[in-house]
Design a protein around this motif. Structure first.
Motif, PDB file in Angstrom:
ATOM      1  N   UNK A  77       0.846  -1.174   0.000  1.00 33.01           N
ATOM      2  CA  UNK A  77       0.000   0.000   0.000  1.00 33.01           C
ATOM      3  C   UNK A  77       0.889   1.234   0.000  1.00 33.01           C
ATOM      4  N   UNK A  78       0.316   2.341  -0.407  1.00 32.69           N
ATOM      5  CA  UNK A  78       1.006   3.623  -0.344  1.00 32.69           C
ATOM      6  C   UNK A  78       0.412   4.421   0.804  1.00 32.69           C
ATOM      7  N   UNK A  79       1.243   5.248   1.423  1.00 33.54           N
ATOM      8  CA  UNK A  79       0.780   6.102   2.514  1.00 33.54           C
ATOM      9  C   UNK A  79       1.494   7.431   2.405  1.00 33.54           C
ATOM     10  N   UNK A  80       0.945   8.424   3.036  1.00 37.73           N
ATOM     11  CA  UNK A  80       1.607   9.718   3.047  1.00 37.73           C
ATOM     12  C   UNK A  80       2.688   9.733   4.113  1.00 37.73           C
ATOM     13  N   UNK A  81       3.922   9.659   3.706  1.00 42.79           N
ATOM     14  CA  UNK A  81       5.101   9.822   4.547  1.00 42.79           C
ATOM     15  C   UNK A  81       5.055   9.109   5.890  1.00 42.79           C
ATOM     16  N   UNK A 108       5.070   7.083   0.894  1.00 38.31           N
ATOM     17  CA  UNK A 108       5.824   5.958   1.448  1.00 38.31           C
ATOM     18  C   UNK A 108       5.175   4.674   0.968  1.00 38.31           C
ATOM     19  N   UNK A 109       5.958   3.608   0.954  1.00 37.14           N
ATOM     20  CA  UNK A 109       5.416   2.296   0.619  1.00 37.14           C
ATOM     21  C   UNK A 109       5.388   1.465   1.891  1.00 37.14           C
ATOM     22  N   UNK A 110       4.289   0.752   2.076  1.00 29.87           N
ATOM     23  CA  UNK A 110       4.174  -0.183   3.192  1.00 29.87           C
ATOM     24  C   UNK A 110       3.890  -1.551   2.595  1.00 29.87           C
TER      25      UNK A 110
END
Length: 185
Positions: free
Chosen positions: A103-107, A172-174
């Motif tokens: 998933x992508x996340x903001x920073x 960011x990538x998680x």
């Protein structure tokens, strides 16, 4: 009810998963995998089968004994053991992120950071292309991916829970390293 066997040929994976007790994936000239639906979809036997099933998220990785995981030069450890069979530091592979494992996340603090390059809409799930800067993290013990420079990673993400990131936005990538599959190359 009669116990008779039936063979159904379909390209609809949802239909196959709903009706079949076993699913066979036919690749050019071979049977790629024959398994129960729950095992087939969770653990494809090869990179070719995973691609047939629609797993679109792939990055090249090398085994790092120091990190005890499979590393990408910009993303760090993306998958956890099992280690390679041919000895530590000698294996390279392709990491495949099953649906829902990335998933992508903001920073997010401590997570690899990249910049959104483009957002494409080839189907029901948008693809977000993210450029990650080169990382000083070494793959270790003979791995050849260290110092590979910047890397574009294309991610297929589910955006039903939030809006899409915009081109130019830092993200960011998680990933769940225990769910990521690695196939030798």
């Amino acid at each position: 009810d009669s116990g008779a066997a039936m063979v159904l040929v379909t390209h609809d994976l949802d239909e196959a998963g709903a009706l079949a007790h076993r699913i066979g994936i036919l690749l050019p000239g071979e049977l790629g995998q024959l398994d129960a639906p729950e095992r087939l979809f969770a653990q494809p036997a090869s990179l070719q089968v995973s691609r047939f099933l629609g797993y679109r998220n792939e990055v090249p990785v090398a085994w790092s004994a120091e990190a005890a995981g499979w590393m990408h030069p910009a993303l760090g450890v993306v998958a956890t053991p099992p280690p390679p069979r041919d000895g530590p530091g000698k294996a390279e592979g392709m990491a495949v992120f099953p649906p829902g494992s990335v998933d992508l996340a903001l920073l997010t603090p401590g997570a690899p950071r990249g910049r959104v390059v483009a957002v494409d809409h080839p189907g029901p799930r948008p693809r977000v292309r993210v450029a990650f800067p080169s990382s000083p993290a070494a793959v270790g013990q003979g791995g050849t991916l260290a110092g590979a420079g910047a890397s574009d990673v294309t991610l297929a993400i589910d955006t039903s829970h939030r809006p899409l990131p915009l081109p130019g936005e830092e993200v960011s990538i998680r990933a769940e390293p225990s769910r990521v599959l690695v196939f030798p190359t």
